[in-house]
Structure formats: structure tokens, C-alpha cells
Design a protein around this motif. Structure first.
Motif, PDB file in Angstrom:
ATOM      1  N   ILE A   1       0.835  -1.206   0.000  1.00 47.51           N
ATOM      2  CA  ILE A   1       0.000   0.000   0.000  1.00 47.51           C
ATOM      3  C   ILE A   1       0.867   1.252   0.000  1.00 47.51           C
ATOM      4  O   ILE A   1       1.922   1.294   0.631  1.00 47.51           O
TER       5      ILE A   1
ATOM      6  N   CYS B   1      -2.505   9.538   3.229  1.00 50.38           N
ATOM      7  CA  CYS B   1      -3.930   9.222   3.341  1.00 50.38           C
ATOM      8  C   CYS B   1      -4.739  10.502   3.366  1.00 50.38           C
ATOM      9  O   CYS B   1      -4.379  11.443   4.073  1.00 50.38           O
TER      10      CYS B   1
ATOM     11  N   LEU C   1      -4.041   6.139   0.414  1.00 48.07           N
ATOM     12  CA  LEU C   1      -5.373   5.731   0.823  1.00 48.07           C
ATOM     13  C   LEU C   1      -6.301   6.936   0.681  1.00 48.07           C
ATOM     14  O   LEU C   1      -5.938   8.050   1.052  1.00 48.07           O
TER      15      LEU C   1
ATOM     16  N   ALA D   1      -7.649   2.116  -1.869  1.00 43.92           N
ATOM     17  CA  ALA D   1      -6.292   1.845  -1.390  1.00 43.92           C
ATOM     18  C   ALA D   1      -5.406   1.592  -2.598  1.00 43.92           C
ATOM     19  O   ALA D   1      -5.551   0.575  -3.281  1.00 43.92           O
TER      20      ALA D   1
END
Lengths: 325, 325, 325, 325
Positions: free
Chosen positions: D140, D220, D143, D238
Motif C-alpha cells: 500500500i 492518506c 489511501l 487503497a
């Protein structure tokens, strides 16, 4: 027929040459390029001639100039065309340097000049704008712009690109201004190098998030990555007082495959010349409208404003603090 | 609280026991099953008692009976319950034999009887029906019913199933009648064995297409396969004079995976007890309404009509000619 | 450059003229039309000349002929072009009469002839075919072709159209043959007049369902309506042994509007010249390949086979019985 | 069977009572509420008894406690239950005050305590997490959490809510920690009052954007609005090194309406008790696992960490500067 000369026979020059040559109200009257072979080849393809900048400027029958040469020449060629009283179709960005761009104010702010931010001419984004303008969802409040390239450019490109904000997010700053209906007064940006360490070594980032705030408190987030991993990812969500309008990615086909693994739809278009082919045609169509007498929908001032936001985002990222405009 | 007795403690009996026991206006007052251990286990699970058919029929406080036993007992138990003046919740189909089903007319046509075609109670198909009934798309003209199972049943099941039309398409014949708003007058069906040769050896097909035509010329196609390869495939498209309404498959989640391979959404629900869990709850809720005094939305006559269409489709497939009803 | 002459300067002739003129390996060397003004206007638009059929046939430098004239001339002009040894790009259908079409067998079955069923060249249907051919979903078993026009044509058109099966479903018969990978051996069709009573008064239907069955038992349903009410509705679902591939309609944009009324996506493209613009370009590209020496992907025999299916469907509808081929 | 006592017979208490009572391994052994009538009614509904906090704590057969009372009692009741050696199911948030929450560290950090952030138990978000954990899209990087309520709460609720970040975004801070796999080290937030001026008069905002940055540079964005205008808008994207996983909103049905106005799909679920009904069931199922001996998936420390992010976001918004954690 409006006679138009093209300056710059590179990749984007080829696109504009084709669209100009095929336009029913435009005649591609000549091609200018520093590399003679490039100019010759492109001129031959569209049955026109090679010319020079001086000759084009001096020819009173040429009423429009397409500036598709390298970024550092955009201002100079536009200024010369403006001085010669010609309509200007100038590729984005206006320049990489905000100070320099501003010095052209006297020469360009009154010119009949299209600054060709292609996304404003994309059918999907235009349809989104039309829905917003129709009032169907009330007044805009917030905006989410997602703008990820399929894959990172080579480091050699990054090195001269001006950085992620001026090179890539510049489109999104223009989109934000176009859609928010109000000027941003605050910019906060943060970025990382998560995709390609070579980009970090050049002092640039490949991943960024930018928050814009307008005078009345409208908020916009711009999400950028140099690599999506799944194609050209160009989406907008505009939240308004009575709903939300969004424009999604463009798929290569409408085909779906249903199997025990789930439902698979086709990939997104991967290449910007495919994704924005129709946008480039509509840019040329708008240039024809300008040659007919209509005002440009996006021009010098917009190019400067987007560049100012890019510089502010860059400063915010480097200082870690929001920047007031 | 309405006291209700359940006959049949098999797989579908478990579903109805749970929904009855949890319903705020129903009391599950007893369980009947030929296999005592099954009855005992289910009764214990829902804190009720094992009883017998005779006792249930004789108990005047029991006002409803759920018939979830094997298909060949549906008519007998329903007739007994009707004679005892009880409301009836009977699983589909009414029977495998049209002649037999018709002999029950005197006993059941006036009964307070729900024939539980679960799809009429599915939230998606109910929403589709509501859109049609609202007039939003004008008058219905044609219907496309797609009804494919995830995977073929074992040959042992096929052997006693009554064949694809009575076992599987029976749902679709009921849906067609429900949605077309008019009785079919002509049936043409053709079928193949493409999925499992063992099904063909039993004299059945696993793939079929049926065309229904109503008196005013409305057309309906029913597409059936015993194996989709991608989950429970239950879709309806209803074309009307001002548009089309459709109900799609149900996915296991809203998750999507975007990668260089394309856009993958989650699988469709695969098991009918998941796909129709809410439909079974709504069936029970409708049974509670019937116990409160409301008329059944679908009953004996609908069960017979769907069976008549299934027999006609079977005949058409075997003779190769359309069948007039 | 391959020199090509166009016969027919009507609506579809304009499309082919443009695509021929813009093709890098084709030169549009002349336009033929019975109405001189039409020929003149189209020739002027693409900087070519007006010519005659005789002159075109006699000119050995002309190696290809595009037959875009009225349907009743397709056979004659194709036969003349074949006799002159030229490659042929012939619009669909081959003819409205199966007997007549078959008489051309000697002259056309060996010709280098493209019968231009545009859907075979649509990017979406080509992508679907490629998925099937890749084996990703196993062997095809059944096919659902949905083909609804946005709105019914005027009665004057219907009167000379040859009827719904020859005029509209002819495309779908060709698609079925292309995708099923096997010839249909049985046709059942039924139709109604539900959309426009004037169509019924002309002895035609505006709504039809056709079932095709191949030798090995593969099944295909074709759903046709002269009016969808929501745009050009051209979809295919191909069910195979390990999944399903489908091609959906094409939307005008990717824009969605989320409001309290639900999620609204944009309309489907409404006009066949928009929906199939790329297909027409790919047809011309394939014609260029034929002029380079490649065999035609779809030709005279396919035109006859689709027409035979259309006649069989018409017969089935009129007699009420399935027709063996 | 694990005996469990419920504290709090309000709206969320009713949900947990039902799920506990229906759980096959849990017995709802009592209900505690300051308002006796509320406790009595809920106890009667699930065939259990009213009890007191003291009695519940003193009863050694009670091994679990559900804390569903008002927020200001969460810490006290959890501490008492922990001291009595009982497993704890505590509603979010842990408290509105970070300092107070931290003082409970000695008593709660070692407790067998579930802090019930419902989104971690939502099937869609769990499916998203499973895709990320499977490695299907690599590591990842960024986000995007979108979390908009359908409509703003009444000002009376806002006044005691603790503000948008502690009341609403607290869920999103927990989601960010859960999905990013790394702790945020920097928080920047900005907010506006665009929806309801009454919220602004209370010193709160109704619209906010928060940017989180982790130690390794993962980014994020959390987007919050008190009013979507189109239902419960709870989405996650994501982005990872080899693709993107996302979870979308949940629609009320799968029904679509195709008309000349476009394609309309059904509304999104509007009410959180519908949207998260399955999440609440899964919370209870996880509590049963804890009572069986499994460790809590989310507990005291997570509650404190989310609250710390909310306080930091609040501080950032008020000072205009990013906050280091």
C-alpha cells in the motif's frame, strides 16, 4: 478557411497538424520546426509546406498560429504572434517559471490566445461541467481530483520537467479553478517518493496530495501519482449541495468477462493520446471558433494562475506549511 | 402471536423455522418430521416442541401450517390444513404432476394459501416490480429472464427432479406470469445437453431456451442453464414502452480490484440460501400478514399455472412444435 | 496507394468516402452517383473527381470499388467489379432476395469481396470475439444477442425495408454465425407489432424473438425491437463452459450524477453513425489489407447465409413452426 | 454458552441485544439501564432479565459485558468490567477526552477488550482488507477514505458530539491506521461550514479534509461531510504498488432503470443501522471468539490512537498548521 501555421513538429505537433488539416474551417498553411527533416515530413503528410517563423508572422493571410514547440519557447512565440495580431493556440504550460510568465502580461493578457489545457476539452469533463452548470446538483462545495499516470516517466524527463506540481498537477490546478468557480486562497501539499527512487534522487516526488481552499471555504483535494499500475487514472468527483457529479476513467472496450474469479471489465485506456484524442479535436474546433471571432475559453491568465498554484504547492511541500495566495 | 406448526425439518425447513421463530408476530408452536431426530433437533434449536400432523391439525390454537416437506406431500398436507381451516405456507412446486395438482382445485382454490415462490419476495425483483407498477417506464412489452444455476446438481437429484422445466424453470414461469401482467397463450422451448452428459443420459436437458407469447403479443424469453460457471445468475430485463427496468445479480461485496489486467469486481453470490435469505424472511412476513387477515399474494392457482407452463415447455421441446395453451 | 472508386454518394457513402480519403494506403480516386450534384459535392469535399461506373471499371489503375449504392444494385455492381478483377467493399445486405443472391454464386464466391457487416468491426464486439477465441472461458454454448433501435423508422422506410428480419436482424444473424462457430440448423421466430401500428398495417412486426439452434445443440436468442426508448441497444452475452463474455452498450460519457434519486449514468449513444464510427474505419482498414493481398474476413457466402437465416425466420414467424435449414 | 450482560438499552443497545441473543454461543443474561422502563422492555423482548451493574460484576457466571451506554461512561464501565476479569465489548469512541482515555491505560491495556469500530467488521471493508493482505496489489502507498453522512444531525447533537473529528472522522482515523499498516506521524486538516450554519455557530465544521502521513511517506486523505445528499457515502480506495483496491457504497437493490434520461441505478443505503447491520453481527461473532479465548482484533490502544489523531486534526484545523505526532 482560416490559414494557420504550426510551430513544432514533435509528437503533440503531429496531433494538432492532423486536427487542423482535417478541420472544415481551417487550412494548415505551413509547418515550422528547427529540425528541417521533421518539418518536411509533417508538411508532406498533410500536403502543406515548410515555412519559417518570420515568414509566418509576416504573412497577413495567416491569421492563426499553433505553438506546439518546447515549453521554454511558448512565451516568446506567443508574444511574437500576439504582436503580429494573430490568434494563438498555445500548448500548456505557459512556462515553467512564474516570474517569467508574469512578465508577458502586457503582451499576452489582451491577446486572442487559447492556452490548451486539454482536459477542459475532454468530452467527459465537459459533460461533468455542464451538469454542474445546469444547477442539477446545487452549488459546488468540494472537489476530489484524482490524476495518476499509468507509469513513471524516465528520470531524464523528470530532470527537466519542472517537478510533479508544474509538470503533472498543473492540469489539476487548472481543473480545480475551472470547476470550483472561485479562486483558491490557501494551498497545502505533501509528497513522497514511493514509486521510483531515481525520482527522489532528482529532488522530486512521485506521489503527492494537495489541498486547496477557496475564499468561501470550498475544499479541493488533488491526488497525484506517477504510477497507477492500471492505466490512465483521471477522475473527478464534484460534491455539491444536492448531490455529486463525477467523471470516471475510460475503458478500452465495454467487454466484461464473468467467471468464477469474479467480474472483469476491460482495462482503462493507458495512453494520453488515446485518452484525450477527442479533447485535442475539440481544442482545434474551439480555435476555429476563436478565428471566427469568439473569445478563448481559457487563456494567458489561466496559464499563469495554474502555474502560481503549482509554485505554491511546491513551496508548501518544501516548507511543510500551508501557503496563502 | 399466531401459532404456527412446521412440517418438514430438512434444509428449507430450517430456514422457515428460523424466520418463523424470530418473527415478532409468529410463534413456532411445533415441528413435524417423519425422522424424529430431525424434528427433535430443530425443535430444540428454536425452543419449541415436536408434534404430529394429526395433533397440529386438531389443535384449534394453531392457525397456520408451513409445508416444507418433500414435493410429493405438498398437496396432501395442504389439503388437510385447508380442511382444518388453517392458513397455509406451502413450498414450491405445488406438485410435479399437473393432473394431480388440478384435482386439488376444490380443496385449495379457496384456501388462505401462500405458494412460496421465493423470487416474488426477493428485494431486487420486488423493486423491479414496483418500478414497473409505478408506470415509470410505461407498459411492458417484452421480458428477458436469465436463470442459471452455479453448477449442475448430481444426477441422482436430476433423476427425481421432474426435469429442468418443472424443477428449475418453474420459478421463471411464475416470474413471467407475475411480470407480464397477462397469461401466456403460446410456448416454444428447445433444449440441449451441453453441461453434463449424465443429465442427457437421464433423458433431461441442462440448457434451454423458452419463448412465451401472451394474448396481446407480449414476448418473453427464459434462458436456463444448470451451470453458469460464475455463480448464481438470476437476472430480469423488462422492456416497456418508455424504457427498460432490470434487476442484476448480487455480488458478494462491493470490492473492486483495479490492476493492469483490468477492473475486477467481486464474485456473485453462489448459494441460493444466501441469495434468497431476505426473500425467505419476506415470505414469512407475508405469511404473518395473511394470518392477520390479508389475502395471499401468490397461491394455489399460481402454482398450477406455472406447472402448466412447465408441462407445455416440456412438450414443446419433445415435439419440436410450439404449444398453444 | 491503392486507387479506389466509390459508388453511391448517400449517407453511408459519405462515411466510406471520408474513411477512404483519410486512409494512409488508399486514394479515393473517384465518386459515382446517379445524382450528379451528390457526386459532385462529395468529390469536392475530398478533393477527388466524379466518374462513371464504366470508366471506373475500365481503369486498370483502380484496384478497388466501394459499393454503397441502394440495396437492389449491390449484386450487379459487385458482379461487374468482380468481372473487372477489382477488390470489392460491398455494403450489407447482399440483396433482399435469397434466390437472386444465390444466382450470383458463380460470379462472387471467388471474388476478393468484403461484405461489410459493420458489427464484426466494432471494437467492443471484436474484443468480445478475441476473448472467446483466446479460450479464456472455454467453449461457447449459448448466445444472447440484444439488438434494439432507439426509435422506429418511418413507415415509408419500413415499406421497402424487406421486413424486420432482413433489414434489422440480418446483422444479428451474421453475429450469431460469427460467434457460435457453427451453422444454425433450426430457426424459430415469433413477432408482434407493439411499437407502431403503422408497421403492423404494412404487414411487418416491430418486436421479435428468434431462437437458433446449431448442429451440436448450441442455442442462440436474438431479441429485436424497433424502439428501445433509451438509445442504441446493441449487446451480446456469450455463455461458455467456463464463464461468460459480454459486450455492453456505449455511453455518451463516463459522467455519473449521484443524488437522492439514485445514481444516474449518462445515456447510451443514440445514433448508429456515432455508435459504429470506429467500426466503419476498421472496415476500411480491412479493405486496405485486402488490397494488400489479405483475404476478406467476411464475404459473399456470409451475406447469403445471413439472408437465408432471415428468410427462415420470416417463414417461421408466418407459419408458426420452426424451420429446418 | 457464554453469559453476557448488556449495559445500555438505547438504540445501539437494541442492536447488540438482538445479536447477542441470537448468537448460538452467547446467552444474553441481563440488561442494565438507568431508565428502568427501557431495561424492562428490552429484557422482555429477548426473554432475559433486568439486572444492575453491581450484580453483573459480582456474578462469576457472567463472563462478558457489552458497554453500550453513553460515551462518558465507556471508560468507567470498561474499567469495572476489566477489574472483575470480564471480557469487554465497548462501543466507540473510548472517550471524548484523550487525557482521560490515557489515564485508563493501567486498567485497560491488558484487558480482553473489543473496541467496537464497526467498519472493521463490515463485509465490504473486510473484503478490501483481505485483498490488500493477500498481496494481490503489492504494498500500500496511499489511501482515500470518503465518509459522508446522508444528512446533518440536529444542532443539539452536534453541541455534545465532541466535534466532527472526534464524532465522525474517528471511524476514518481507525480505518486509516488499520489499512495503512503504519502509524501516521503528521496530520493536516482543514474544515468549513458549508452545510448548516447552525453547526458553524456551535464552533464546529460540517465539511473537512484531513491528510495523514506515515513514517515511510504513505499518504492518506480523509474526506468528510455531514451531508452527502445521496445516502450513506462510505468508500475506500487503497492504492498499492501493483494496483488499487476499493470498496464502494451499498445500493438498496440491484435494479436499474434505462430510459431516455440515462441509466439510473438504485439509491445507496441511507441509514447506518442498515448499512452496518452485518458489521454489528460480525462484531458479536468476534466477541464470541474472544469469549472462546481469541485475542481482540481492535482494543483499548486502538481507541486511544484514533482519538489522538482526532485531537491532532482538530488542533491542525484550529491552528492552520500540520501537527507532528
Amino acid at each position: 478557411m482560416h490559414k494557420v501555421v504550426l510551430i513544432g513538429a514533435g509528437r503533440i505537433g503531429h496531433i494538432h497538424a492532423r486536427n487542423a488539416a482535417l478541420h472544415p474551417r481551417i487550412e494548415l498553411a505551413g509547418v515550422v520546426d528547427a529540425i528541417d527533416a521533421s518539418a518536411q515530413a509533417l508538411a508532406r503528410e498533410w500536403n502543406t509546406t515548410v515555412t519559417t517563423l518570420d515568414a509566418a508572422m509576416a504573412d497577413p493571410t495567416v491569421t492563426g498560429v499553433i505553438v506546439a514547440s518546447s515549453t521554454d519557447t511558448h512565451l516568446d512565440y506567443s508574444l511574437r504572434a500576439a504582436a503580429a495580431g494573430k490568434a494563438i493556440f498555445c500548448e500548456k504550460p505557459i512556462d515553467q517559471d512564474l516570474g517569467r510568465a508574469r512578465t508577458a502580461h502586457a503582451g499576452l493578457s489582451g491577446a486572442n490566445m487559447l492556452l490548451a489545457f486539454n482536459r477542459r476539452f475532454d468530452p467527459n469533463f465537459q459533460a461533468l461541467k455542464a451538469r454542474l452548470d445546469s444547477g442539477a446538483v446545487g452549488a459546488i462545495e468540494t472537489l476530489q481530483i484524482t490524476s495518476n499516470d499509468p507509469a513513471p516517466p524516465p528520470p531524464s524527463y523528470v530532470a527537466v520537467s519542472g517537478g510533479l506540481f508544474k509538470d503533472m498537477a498543473i492540469h489539476d490546478f487548472d481543473m480545480a479553478r475551472w470547476l470550483l468557480g472561485e479562486e483558491p486562497v490557501l494551498v497545502y501539499a505533501t509528497g513522497s517518493c514511493l514509486v521510483d527512487p531515481a525520482i527522489g534522487e532528482l529532488g522530486d516526488v512521485d506521489t503527492a496530495r494537495t489541498v486547496l481552499r477557496t475564499g468561501s471555504g470550498r475544499l479541493c483535494v488533488i491526488s497525484n501519482s506517477r504510477r497507477s499500475g492500471f492505466g490512465y487514472d483521471q477522475r473527478v468527483e464534484a460534491f455539491a449541495s444536492a448531490g455529486m457529479v463525477r467523471a470516471d476513467n475510460v475503458s478500452e472496450s465495454t467487454v466484461q468477462l464473468w467467471s468464477e474469479n469474479g467480474i472483469a471489465t476491460d482495462r482503462f485506456q493507458n495512453f494520453f493520446l488515446d485518452r484525450y484524442a477527442e479533447a485535442y479535436r475539440r481544442e482545434m474546433d474551439h480555435f476555429a471558433e476563436m478565428l471566427d471571432g469568439a473569445p478563448a475559453q481559457v487563456g494567458y491568465a489561466d496559464g499563469v494562475a495554474a502555474l502560481a498554484l503549482a509554485e505554491a504547492a511546491d513551496e508548501s511541500m518544501r516548507t511543510g506549511a500551508p501557503v496563502q495566495l
